[in-house]
Design a protein around this motif. Sequence first.
Motif, short mmCIF file in Angstrom:
data_model
loop_
_atom_site.label_atom_id
_atom_site.label_comp_id
_atom_site.label_asym_id
_atom_site.label_seq_id
_atom_site.Cartn_x
_atom_site.Cartn_y
_atom_site.Cartn_z
N UNK A 1 41.46 25.61 39.15
CA UNK A 1 40.73 24.34 39.18
C UNK A 1 39.24 24.57 38.90
N UNK A 2 38.70 25.65 39.46
CA UNK A 2 37.30 25.98 39.22
C UNK A 2 37.06 26.35 37.75
N UNK A 3 38.01 27.10 37.17
CA UNK A 3 37.88 27.49 35.76
C UNK A 3 37.89 26.27 34.85
N UNK A 4 38.85 25.36 35.11
CA UNK A 4 38.96 24.15 34.29
C UNK A 4 37.71 23.29 34.44
N UNK A 5 37.21 23.22 35.67
CA UNK A 5 36.01 22.42 35.93
C UNK A 5 34.82 22.96 35.15
N UNK A 6 34.66 24.27 35.10
CA UNK A 6 33.54 24.86 34.35
C UNK A 6 33.71 24.66 32.85
N UNK A 7 34.97 24.75 32.37
CA UNK A 7 35.23 24.51 30.93
C UNK A 7 34.91 23.07 30.55
N UNK A 8 35.37 22.11 31.38
CA UNK A 8 35.14 20.69 31.09
C UNK A 8 33.65 20.36 31.20
N UNK A 9 32.96 21.00 32.15
CA UNK A 9 31.54 20.73 32.34
C UNK A 9 30.74 21.05 31.07
N UNK A 10 31.10 22.14 30.38
CA UNK A 10 30.40 22.51 29.14
C UNK A 10 30.56 21.40 28.10
N UNK A 11 31.80 20.89 27.99
CA UNK A 11 32.07 19.81 27.03
C UNK A 11 31.31 18.53 27.42
N UNK A 12 31.35 18.19 28.73
CA UNK A 12 30.68 16.98 29.22
C UNK A 12 29.17 17.08 29.02
N UNK A 13 28.61 18.30 29.23
CA UNK A 13 27.17 18.48 29.07
C UNK A 13 26.73 18.16 27.64
N UNK A 14 27.50 18.58 26.67
CA UNK A 14 27.17 18.30 25.27
C UNK A 14 27.14 16.79 25.01
N UNK A 15 28.17 16.09 25.52
CA UNK A 15 28.24 14.63 25.34
C UNK A 15 27.09 13.93 26.05
N UNK A 16 26.80 14.34 27.28
CA UNK A 16 25.78 13.66 28.09
C UNK A 16 24.37 13.94 27.59
N UNK A 17 24.15 15.07 26.95
CA UNK A 17 22.84 15.32 26.35
C UNK A 17 22.57 14.32 25.22
N UNK A 18 23.64 14.09 24.42
CA UNK A 18 23.52 13.09 23.35
C UNK A 18 23.29 11.70 23.93
N UNK A 19 24.01 11.39 24.99
CA UNK A 19 23.89 10.08 25.63
C UNK A 19 22.48 9.88 26.20
N UNK A 20 21.92 10.94 26.81
CA UNK A 20 20.56 10.87 27.36
C UNK A 20 19.55 10.66 26.23
N UNK A 21 19.77 11.32 25.10
CA UNK A 21 18.89 11.17 23.94
C UNK A 21 18.90 9.72 23.43
N UNK A 22 20.10 9.14 23.36
CA UNK A 22 20.25 7.75 22.90
C UNK A 22 19.60 6.78 23.88
N UNK A 23 19.74 7.07 25.20
CA UNK A 23 19.12 6.21 26.22
C UNK A 23 17.60 6.20 26.07
#
Length: 805
Positions: free
Chosen positions: A435-457
């Motif tokens: 669960x911890x491994x999957x969480x860290x893997x998903x976090x990397x993907x989410x971080x990329x998306x949220x950086x773009x979202x923050x830029x758009x905001x």
Amino acid sequence: MIVFFSFSTYNKMWAHAHLDLTSLLTQEMPEMPPPLEKDRVVFFQRVATLYVRYVQIFRRLESGYDQMVHPQKRRILRQLLDGVMGRVLELKNEMVDKESSEYHYMDDIIQDLKLTPADIEIPIPKYFINERAKVLQERGQILSAILDRMGLQTKPMTAVMRPLSMEEAIKLIQVSERARQGRLRAKFMREIRRDEERQRRAKERGTVVADLDQAATRIQKVWKGFIQRKKTRKEREDEMIFIGMALGPQHIKPCPATVAARSTEEHRKHRQREHEQEYQMALVSVKDKLREVEGPDMRETMKDQIRQWFIECHDLTGTFPEYPDEEDGGSAVIFAEKTPKQLQEELAAQEAEKENAQKSKDKKKEKKKTDKGKKGKEKGKGEEEEEPGLKMAPSAFLPEVANNHKIYKTVWQNRDESTNFNQKHVEELIKEEKRKEIESEIRVQVDELMREELKNLRLAVDRDAGTKGKGGKKTKKGKKSGKKKKKEKDLTPDRTIQSLYQELVEQGILKQAEKVTLDEYFGDYSYLGTTLRQTDIEPMPSLSDVRQVISLYAILPLGSSVVHEKAPLVKSILLAGPAGVGKKMLVNAICTETGANLFDLSPLNIVGKYPGKSGLQMMLHLVFKVARQLQPSVVWIGEAEKMFYKKVPKDEKELDPKRLKKDLPKILKSIKGEDRVLIVGTSKQPFNGDLKPLCKTYNKIILIPRPDYASRYVIWEQLIQKNGGVITSALNLSSLAKISDGYTQGQIMKVVKAVLTERRIDQLAKKPMTGAEYVVHLAKMDPVFKEEEEAFKSWYAKTPLGKKR
């Protein structure tokens, strides 16, 4: 019942090891640091006690790891085993530093802890070989195939059959036939003489034929005497077995319990492999299932939390926050228990620290310059008035041991395993880990998306405010200053390791090590060591001490990559001692116990191979490239003193024994903690070489003496039994051990083999062995004389550790 008994027994052993670890960790990692000890003897006693207790834990953990079948327990146990092994090596290094001796005598500590010398023997973990069995088997087959092609592989005698010529065949038949006729003639003549003797005796008595009653009485007398002697001998043997002075037949032949134990062990190994395969499959299947079921929810939850953070930061500060870099942990920093304002301040502080880092470095350099002048003036003003005190060096293994101990207490100590009778993996623990491994893997993907979202905001807010968005580009970190390390040039970039391996075998540099275990290096504990040191007499080490040092400096680091990387690094060892004390046997034992390759760079072995300076560089490159790729590896240099001759003898000038003198120290510098390569030199005349470069080349110098009385007794007993002999009351081993004072193990082995021929072994039932048979052969050999022993002692006293002692 056997399975249940075994897993519960080793669980208890594991629990007892952790119980001892609790008290040791409390002692080694106290909340308040204790005052420094100023008495060197007291400090050494403390370190030696820790060493003995850690060895006890090491023995329990090794046994438990070898026997347990639960895959998850074995993993945590393996980490703890490596940690304790490394701590034992650190404590050994500490004892050598404080006592200035490679050998230590701890009789008083052993007595206080109610242990025997056998209890502090360093065990060789079986996983060194068991977990690499397939690789070692394949490598052995390749080596055998190469040696077969070269015609160097030893073959059984039946396979080597040379056809005989006609003359040779006729001569062989004639010899056999004449021998047969001679035996028949001797038999006939013996019978004739016996008949003549019988008739002569009958004539002297005056009767030609004995009376029937008299004949019957004579037969009865002989028979009864024979039966009584046999009965008396049997009663004597039974009495000796009863009082514990001899072994019974049940100890000679494998008893049913031993056979059952072997069968159980094989079954346990099979179950370990099965459970490990199931565990590896479960790791993949559970991770895939969690990613499929819980992955989408994790992703959405993370996004919601990050958006909430954006809003809170904007409401509090009026601006959107800077998104944490991946190096700093990404969005994992956001999920810490901090308010948005605290987080914003922390990120700003981190950036400020990075900017000020260079300024502080410059200030430190200026301070150092000013401090150097002050320190120079203060020296010699009685600064060393009082010894600051003794303390142990920081440990690289203690934090790991403490962490594993904590995991055991939280996860395994109180876990109910009544339903897990077969000791298979626990799926819940796999889920927690994955669960911890999957969480860290998903976090990397989410971080990329949220950086773009923050830029758009930011762009949307700036557009509404009518201002241009500030460039959010961060300044790139300055490149690290400093010279680049010069990479070693690869002289064979286009060749495979297999081809290099084959070339070294064909050149006779890579050899097959003899199958010898360290247990076969017989020798007993030195029982007078502590007493002699208390009377200011430096005792000669026993063979048991030598065995311990070889285990600690060579076998344990080579067997475990974790231990080798973090433990005090030993790159090279010199084994010095008279001829026949088992130096080469120890080299082979190191290779056998660790599954290491054996490279022979002895001066006599490399004569004429790879000539010239470029050839020498190529040879060393090949050896150490293959050694690193196929580690662990042992590079053996026989007659090591020849490399450091002050003046090369005339008859050896053609051999060029000093060929490696300049290049070997350079190679030694290139060996790092991750390279499990050990250079082992052996020398029977180390005083013939220049001492200073010899000591610089070899980190550890181990002096191997001739065996003492206790070791000789064990050697005689073990070698006689191993070579087919039977020890009876007719053979006084104690006298034999006393008479053989000064003789080495190699000489004793030669004597035993000379006495115990096939014919002599066949005669043992009728004619038991006596000590005189061995003394005859022993008298033909020269022992290690006192002058030679004193030469070794005086030479060792000039080595760095000898001087310090």
